[in-house]
Write a protein that holds these residues in place. Structure first.
Motif, PDB file in Angstrom:
ATOM      1  N   LYS A  30       0.834  -1.199   0.000  1.00  0.00           N
ATOM      2  CA  LYS A  30       0.000   0.000   0.000  1.00  0.00           C
ATOM      3  C   LYS A  30       0.871   1.253   0.000  1.00  0.00           C
ATOM      4  O   LYS A  30       1.842   1.336   0.739  1.00  0.00           O
ATOM      5  N   PHE A  31       0.508   2.205  -0.853  1.00  0.00           N
ATOM      6  CA  PHE A  31       1.135   3.519  -0.912  1.00  0.00           C
ATOM      7  C   PHE A  31       0.151   4.504  -0.294  1.00  0.00           C
ATOM      8  O   PHE A  31      -0.965   4.657  -0.799  1.00  0.00           O
ATOM      9  N   THR A  32       0.576   5.148   0.791  1.00  0.00           N
ATOM     10  CA  THR A  32      -0.301   6.038   1.544  1.00  0.00           C
ATOM     11  C   THR A  32       0.385   7.383   1.729  1.00  0.00           C
ATOM     12  O   THR A  32       1.589   7.434   2.009  1.00  0.00           O
ATOM     13  N   THR A  33      -0.376   8.479   1.593  1.00  0.00           N
ATOM     14  CA  THR A  33       0.215   9.786   1.871  1.00  0.00           C
ATOM     15  C   THR A  33       0.483   9.880   3.374  1.00  0.00           C
ATOM     16  O   THR A  33      -0.338   9.447   4.180  1.00  0.00           O
ATOM     17  N   THR A  34       1.644  10.427   3.739  1.00  0.00           N
ATOM     18  CA  THR A  34       1.987  10.466   5.160  1.00  0.00           C
ATOM     19  C   THR A  34       1.204  11.551   5.902  1.00  0.00           C
ATOM     20  O   THR A  34       0.916  11.384   7.078  1.00  0.00           O
ATOM     21  N   GLN A  35       0.854  12.633   5.239  1.00  0.00           N
ATOM     22  CA  GLN A  35       0.122  13.717   5.899  1.00  0.00           C
ATOM     23  C   GLN A  35      -1.325  13.349   6.199  1.00  0.00           C
ATOM     24  O   GLN A  35      -1.785  13.466   7.322  1.00  0.00           O
ATOM     25  N   GLU A  36      -2.060  12.914   5.170  1.00  0.00           N
ATOM     26  CA  GLU A  36      -3.487  12.637   5.336  1.00  0.00           C
ATOM     27  C   GLU A  36      -3.782  11.170   5.627  1.00  0.00           C
ATOM     28  O   GLU A  36      -4.895  10.825   6.002  1.00  0.00           O
ATOM     29  N   GLY A  37      -2.813  10.299   5.362  1.00  0.00           N
ATOM     30  CA  GLY A  37      -3.047   8.871   5.525  1.00  0.00           C
ATOM     31  C   GLY A  37      -3.964   8.304   4.455  1.00  0.00           C
ATOM     32  O   GLY A  37      -4.586   7.269   4.630  1.00  0.00           O
TER      33      GLY A  37
END
Length: 168
Positions: A30-37
């Motif tokens: 999974k690739f997830t944005t670190t800021q918004e999750g």
């Protein structure tokens, strides 16, 4: 009597179906944005399956290909392949990895280093891309350049796989 047996068998069947539908049995990348999750990409993976993160090196402006493998509940950095030295690139073999030339004349740094996750900031010039399951995906097509991504393996259920529309 037959009615009770039928209800018991039906109940057991429903419980088994629910187990396979909702129990986390499948591994995903999974690739997830670190800021918004926010999940921007997921792919169903199997043990030992590899993928490649590629980018243009910031100093020497040459391509680098990092190969990673799914190993249990973590990632394994297998190797980096590049054709020119630059800042931060390995220059010799060490206890952390072996540097050698491949048959095409490229340098290959073999590390086989386990990591729980990878943090990556999608570059504005680096042209980060992902080679996964026969597809080439530009990370800037998934998120704005400058966005930080967390790359990690997870266990998930069939329902979440279906709902998340992961790459098969």
């Amino acid at each position: 009597m037959f009615k009770r047996v039928g209800i018991s068998v039906l109940s057991l069947g429903v419980l088994i179906a629910l187990f396979f539908l909702f129990f986390p049995l499948f591994t995903v990348l999974k690739f997830t944005t670190t800021q918004e999750g926010k999940a921007v990409l997921c792919a169903e993976m199997v043990e030992g399956e590899e993928f490649i993160l590629s980018f243009i090196h910031s100093v020497n402006r040459r391509p680098v290909y990092d190969t990673l493998r799914i190993e249990g509940n973590h990632l394994l950095i297998v190797k980096s392949r590049f054709d020119s030295f630059g800042a931060g690139m390995p220059e010799t073999s060490t206890e952390n990895g072996k540097l050698q030339f491949d048959k095409d004349g490229w340098l290959v740094w073999t590390a086989n280093r386990p990591v729980p996750e990878v943090n990556l900031s999608v570059g504005r010039v680096a042209n980060h891309s992902l080679s996964l399951k026969g597809r080439e995906i530009k990370l800037a097509d998934l998120v704005e350049p400058g966005t930080s991504l967390l790359i990690k393996t997870y266990k998930t259920s069939f329902f979440e796989l279906w709902r998340g529309r992961c790459l098969q």
